[in-house]
Design a protein around this motif. Structure first.
Motif, short mmCIF file in Angstrom:
data_model
loop_
_atom_site.label_atom_id
_atom_site.label_comp_id
_atom_site.label_asym_id
_atom_site.label_seq_id
_atom_site.Cartn_x
_atom_site.Cartn_y
_atom_site.Cartn_z
N ASP A 176 0.81 -1.22 0.00
CA ASP A 176 0.00 0.00 0.00
C ASP A 176 0.85 1.27 0.00
O ASP A 176 0.34 2.37 0.04
N GLU A 177 2.15 1.09 -0.04
CA GLU A 177 3.04 2.25 -0.06
C GLU A 177 3.48 2.54 -1.49
O GLU A 177 4.01 1.68 -2.17
N HIS A 178 3.22 3.77 -1.94
CA HIS A 178 3.59 4.12 -3.32
C HIS A 178 4.50 5.33 -3.39
O HIS A 178 4.92 5.72 -4.47
N PHE A 179 4.78 5.93 -2.26
CA PHE A 179 5.51 7.20 -2.31
C PHE A 179 6.82 7.19 -1.53
O PHE A 179 7.51 8.19 -1.44
N ALA A 180 7.16 6.02 -0.98
CA ALA A 180 8.41 5.96 -0.24
C ALA A 180 9.32 4.90 -0.86
O ALA A 180 8.83 3.93 -1.43
N PRO A 181 10.62 5.09 -0.78
CA PRO A 181 11.53 4.06 -1.29
C PRO A 181 11.43 2.79 -0.43
O PRO A 181 11.20 2.89 0.79
N GLN A 182 11.56 1.64 -1.04
CA GLN A 182 11.53 0.39 -0.27
C GLN A 182 12.64 -0.54 -0.77
O GLN A 182 13.00 -0.51 -1.94
N ASP A 183 13.15 -1.37 0.14
CA ASP A 183 14.18 -2.35 -0.22
C ASP A 183 13.74 -3.74 0.20
O ASP A 183 13.05 -3.89 1.19
N GLY A 184 14.15 -4.72 -0.55
CA GLY A 184 13.82 -6.09 -0.19
C GLY A 184 14.65 -7.07 -0.99
O GLY A 184 15.58 -6.68 -1.70
N ARG A 185 14.33 -8.32 -0.83
CA ARG A 185 15.03 -9.38 -1.56
C ARG A 185 14.04 -10.38 -2.09
O ARG A 185 13.01 -10.61 -1.47
#
Ligand code: ZN
Length: 500
Positions: A176-185
């Motif tokens: 639901d997050e579209h405006f913040a940077p995100q990191d994952g694997r």
């Protein structure tokens, strides 16, 4: 230059050596010329290699809007690649790329299969990063191969949201997050092999952009020989890491292979009788027997704090991913002074600049002098494809052209010299290059240089002494590689261009 499309090839196809079959209908991604069933299930394309090799192609002067953006992208890329090259002969004006859109018959596109398909193609093409880039009217998928970005396919805008959703779910990110940077694997299982990827999502004005770094250790060898380092240089490096303490630095811009060099040394030093600990951001590959620590800013585990903790863990050999600040620089040099072998990297253009750089970071000159063992400055250059490289003889016009751009390179050549340049064939995916190798500049800190550093002598004088000791410059290593036909003049100019 003209709109001619006859030998334009598709990236996806050429990467596997298959000949593409151009088709006029851009929308249906599911059938090949032999399978003219308009409503064939989408999965067929993505699951079966054979079908995947013959994707739809859009004409290079298309009536459809979607190709506009990627064409511009391609031109930019070509301009970049050919920077400084005036002759337009073998430039491909508008490469056609595969387009994937929602089936017109209303059936669902299998997004998971689509993602798997993209990753699979990326692995085949020896890609390091996959960019999924939203544009206004289309989403462009680009692969970074041997350091150069290349448009590979495009996805309809109507698929963008579901594609992002799937990636976020798999990478355990907030959907639901579209405006913040995100990191994952994400770990993919492709042809029974585990493929780990590091995912970064960043919101842009046209939507969220995804970059997937493929972490493929298999087939990647961390040795100086495989990086193309000369035997003489290898001996100097070997001497430096066989000292029980001190600092070994790999320097160069991002993507110049510094980590690979440091890993090559760790690999050599790795044995059961020493404790090797690293602090990295990110940990990309793990070496068995080495303790890798991931920087985690949220948990206040930075290069500096991680390094302090490592020092309480009875280490012998420490690797710090990068020295970025004065605090890290000082802990690192102190660790090197107190009997540890410290490996790290720095962003400087050449080897000699490392000395003033460390002093700028508040490391006392005497500390630099007494801890630094060696500085390895490096670049990665692309190797010409052996199958298609083209021999050229330098004439006066060419020599004048190079002299105008790079006097330092031109002075090593004369009219009549034979060099090679890229052509492009199926084997190399039409790029003319296959794989990369390192260009090295190795500064050995001799007793004389140590004394000069601690007495704060002029850095130009230190440089002179290093040259007298036989230090070869990155550019000179590059010139040798051109003379042996390993790479082209343009490539050396590209990778040794000074970035200020
Ligand atoms: Zn080739």
């Amino acid at each position: 230059m003209s709109g001619s499309t006859a030998q334009n090839s598709q990236t996806v196809n050429t990467s596997t050596g298959q000949v593409p079959t151009p088709m006029a209908t851009p929308n249906s991604l599911s059938q090949t010329p032999s399978e003219t069933n308009q409503s064939a299930p989408t999965q067929a394309l993505i699951q079966e290699n054979q079908t995947a090799q013959q994707p739809q192609v859009q004409s290079s002067t298309p009536p459809q809007a979607p190709t506009t953006t990627p064409q511009t992208e391609n031109q930019n890329m070509d301009e970049q690649k050919k920077a400084g090259e005036q002759e337009p002969d073998n430039q491909t004006p508008t490469k056609k790329i595969q387009t994937i859109e929602k089936p017109k018959d209303g059936s669902e596109l299998n997004i998971v299969e689509l993602i798997n398909y993209i990753v699979k193609q990326a692995i085949k093409a020896k890609t390091s990063d996959i960019h999924i880039e939203p544009h206004e009217e289309v989403v462009v998928v680009r692969f970074r191969i041997d350091g150069i970005l290349k448009d590979v396919l495009q996805v309809g805008k109507d698929i963008q949201e579901s594609l992002l959703f799937r990636i976020k779910v798999a990478a355990k990110m907030r959907t639901d997050e579209h405006f913040a940077p995100q990191d994952g694997r994400i770990r993919f299982i492709i042809e029974n092999k585990k493929i780990d990827t590091r995912i970064s999502i960043l919101p842009t004005s046209s939507g969220e952009k995804v970059v997937m770094r493929l972490l493929i250790k298999e087939g990647k060898s961390f040795t100086f020989s495989s990086l193309g380092m000369s035997d003489a240089d290898q001996l100097v490096v070997e001497k430096s890491y066989n000292r029980p303490y001190g600092m070994i630095l790999a320097v160069g811009p991002t993507g110049s292979g510094k980590t690979t060099s440091l890993y090559a040394i760790l690999q050599k030093l790795n044995s059961r009788d020493v404790n090797i600990t690293t602090v990295e951001d990110p940990v990309e590959y793990s070496i068995d027997g080495v303790n890798h620590i991931q920087v985690n800013n949220k948990a206040n585990l930075t290069f500096a704090s991680g390094l302090r903790s490592i020092l309480r863990q009875d280490p012998d050999i420490i690797m710090i991913g990068e020295i970025r600040d004065a605090e890290t620089a000082n802990i690192a040099t102190n660790a090197a002074l107190t009997g540890h072998l410290v490996l790290s990297s720095l962003h400087t253009n050449d080897a000699i600049s490392t000395i003033p750089r460390l002093i700028d970071m508040d490391v006392e000159p005497f500390l630099v002098a007494s801890t630094l063992n060696i500085v390895i400055a490096q670049r990665l250059a692309r190797k010409l494809c052996d199958k298609c490289k083209k021999q050229i003889t330098i004439d006066q016009e060419e020599l004048t052209r190079i002299t105008k751009m790079r006097q330092d390179i031109a002075m090593n050549f004369k009219v009549g010299d034979v060099v090679y340049k890229e052509e492009g064939c199926e084997t190399c995916g039409d790029s003319g290059f296959m794989g990369r190798f390192g260009l090295f500049e190795i500064l050995e800190i001799t007793e004389k240089i140590r004394r000069m550093i601690s007495e704060r002598e002029n850095i130009d004088d230190v440089f002179k002494v290093a040259r007298e000791n036989g230090m070869k410059l990155i550019v000179e290593d590059g010139v040798n590689a051109v003379k042996t036909g390993t790479t082209s003049l343009e490539e050396i100019m590209r990778v040794t261009a000074l970035k200020q």
